[in-house]
Design a protein around this motif. Sequence first.
Motif, PDB file in Angstrom:
ATOM      1  N   ASP A   1       0.683  -1.434  -0.168  1.00 18.05           N
ATOM      2  CA  ASP A   1      -0.362  -0.436   0.454  1.00 18.05           C
ATOM      3  C   ASP A   1       0.558   1.425   0.407  1.00 18.05           C
ATOM      4  OD1 ASP A   1       1.190   0.127   2.550  1.00 18.05           O
ATOM      5  OD2 ASP A   1      -0.868   0.055   3.497  1.00 18.05           O
ATOM      6  N   ILE A   2       1.929   1.290  -0.531  1.00 16.96           N
ATOM      7  CA  ILE A   2       3.035   2.691  -0.985  1.00 16.96           C
ATOM      8  C   ILE A   2       2.734   2.728  -2.215  1.00 16.96           C
ATOM      9  CG2 ILE A   2       5.312   3.373  -0.844  1.00 16.96           C
ATOM     10  CD1 ILE A   2       5.582   1.661   1.575  1.00 16.96           C
ATOM     11  N   PRO A   3       2.360   3.716  -2.747  1.00 15.74           N
ATOM     12  CA  PRO A   3       2.328   4.466  -4.005  1.00 15.74           C
ATOM     13  C   PRO A   3       3.897   4.529  -3.944  1.00 15.74           C
ATOM     14  CG  PRO A   3       1.183   5.869  -2.464  1.00 15.74           C
ATOM     15  CD  PRO A   3       1.481   4.591  -1.818  1.00 15.74           C
ATOM     16  N   GLY A   4       4.289   3.906  -5.657  1.00 16.94           N
ATOM     17  CA  GLY A   4       4.895   5.398  -6.425  1.00 16.94           C
ATOM     18  C   GLY A   4       6.148   3.713  -7.157  1.00 16.94           C
TER      19      GLY A   4
ATOM     20  N   TYR B   1       9.822  -0.521  -7.085  1.00 19.90           N
ATOM     21  CA  TYR B   1       9.617  -1.585  -7.975  1.00 19.90           C
ATOM     22  C   TYR B   1       8.878  -1.134  -9.088  1.00 19.90           C
ATOM     23  CZ  TYR B   1       9.469  -6.466  -9.776  1.00 19.90           C
ATOM     24  OH  TYR B   1       9.574  -7.411 -10.810  1.00 19.90           O
ATOM     25  N   VAL B   2       9.608  -1.209 -10.247  1.00 22.96           N
ATOM     26  CA  VAL B   2       8.216   0.000 -11.315  1.00 22.96           C
ATOM     27  C   VAL B   2       9.063  -1.318 -12.799  1.00 22.96           C
ATOM     28  CG1 VAL B   2       7.563   1.375 -12.682  1.00 22.96           C
ATOM     29  CG2 VAL B   2       8.579   2.191 -10.079  1.00 22.96           C
ATOM     30  N   ASN B   3       7.700  -1.452 -13.371  1.00 24.91           N
ATOM     31  CA  ASN B   3       8.014  -2.495 -14.624  1.00 24.91           C
ATOM     32  C   ASN B   3       8.862  -3.175 -14.530  1.00 24.91           C
ATOM     33  OD1 ASN B   3       6.157  -0.889 -15.672  1.00 24.91           O
ATOM     34  ND2 ASN B   3       7.005   0.705 -16.654  1.00 24.91           N
ATOM     35  N   GLN B   4       9.384  -4.095 -13.435  1.00 25.72           N
ATOM     36  CA  GLN B   4      10.423  -5.270 -13.240  1.00 25.72           C
ATOM     37  C   GLN B   4      11.115  -4.574 -13.035  1.00 25.72           C
ATOM     38  OE1 GLN B   4       9.443  -9.175 -14.667  1.00 25.72           O
ATOM     39  NE2 GLN B   4       8.213  -8.524 -16.427  1.00 25.72           N
ATOM     40  N   ASN B   5      12.050  -3.321 -12.014  1.00 22.89           N
ATOM     41  CA  ASN B   5      12.753  -2.801 -12.334  1.00 22.89           C
ATOM     42  C   ASN B   5      12.774  -1.590 -10.920  1.00 22.89           C
ATOM     43  OD1 ASN B   5      15.128  -3.761 -14.694  1.00 22.89           O
ATOM     44  ND2 ASN B   5      13.046  -2.276 -16.072  1.00 22.89           N
ATOM     45  N   VAL B   6      14.863  -2.313 -10.305  1.00 24.30           N
ATOM     46  CA  VAL B   6      14.447  -1.828  -8.640  1.00 24.30           C
ATOM     47  C   VAL B   6      14.860  -0.325  -9.453  1.00 24.30           C
ATOM     48  CG1 VAL B   6      15.708  -1.183  -6.689  1.00 24.30           C
ATOM     49  CG2 VAL B   6      14.375  -3.648  -7.814  1.00 24.30           C
TER      50      VAL B   6
END
Length: 322
Positions: free
Chosen positions: A132-135, A289-294
């Motif tokens: 539940d953390i945005p971003g 973690y965005v689009n399988q990248n950190v």
Amino acid sequence: MSRDIKRIGVLTSGGDAPGMNAALRAVVRKGIFHGLRVYGISRGYEGLIHGELTEMSLGSVADIVLRGGTILKTARSAEMMTPEGQQKALEQLHKHEIDALVVIGGDGSFRGAQTLAKGIQIVGIPGTIDNDIPGTDLTIGFDTAVNTVIDAVGKIRDTATSHERTFVVEVMGRHCGNIALQAGIACGAESILVPEIPFDFDEICEKLKRGHQRGKNHSIIIVSEGAGSAYKIGEELHSRSGFDTRITILGHLQRGGNPSALDAVIAAAMGGKAVEIIMSKETNKMTAYVNQNVVSIPLDVAYGEMPPFNRELYDLANQLSI
């Protein structure tokens, strides 16, 4: 931040989550790889206020990558919510000559960290089973918690089938139904109740009756704790449908256990990225973690608006359980 970075601190705060140890290990070992001295802070901000800092070595994080919980321990700190407590924490950081602080926890833990951002670099690593953390697409511990629920429901379904019962299974999620949704659709629950979407008892009972009429002798209903009391929901369903109903509250079972491979990998990558952020002398950042990248994003994003609840997946769950 222009001065050289020599010492960093790391703490875990808030509710524990599987994968925190993997993140801690990565912070310690990558920090040492870059010539930094790394200090583990026991019991979160409570330990920081009372000076519970210990220098970490390569061996101090050996064999913890797949261990649940957090070897640094975690605690709530009412004192940290006061200006006096924040000043004590800052004094301890200065006393031990800590140049940067890595905080593994949720948004409340990040807010505590930002009160210390006076000459101290701050980097947050999102660790909470609620996701539940945005971003960030995923937080450390969420995947493991979902798999723990799925495993438990599989066992519950065995006894539900044997006794021809309806089981109401309560999972964690006071304000967020992500665990209930993901686990519910993965294990084929007849109904999923979440705080984001109102539910109708008559509709649930009608679904149970339709299943019974076509020969289904058991049912599983997943309830996020924020959607209501599982006991009250179970009583109401029994009263309206007449079906034999039992309640299981999984509770803190969902926090424990070894992290899944996904959580362990994400946690390690986030721990490594946190050290990279420190080495680049950036502050008030969060790993995500965005689009399988950190990646690195501003810490303030964690306090922003949550993405909309996945209504499409929720509707699909209802369509599959007709």
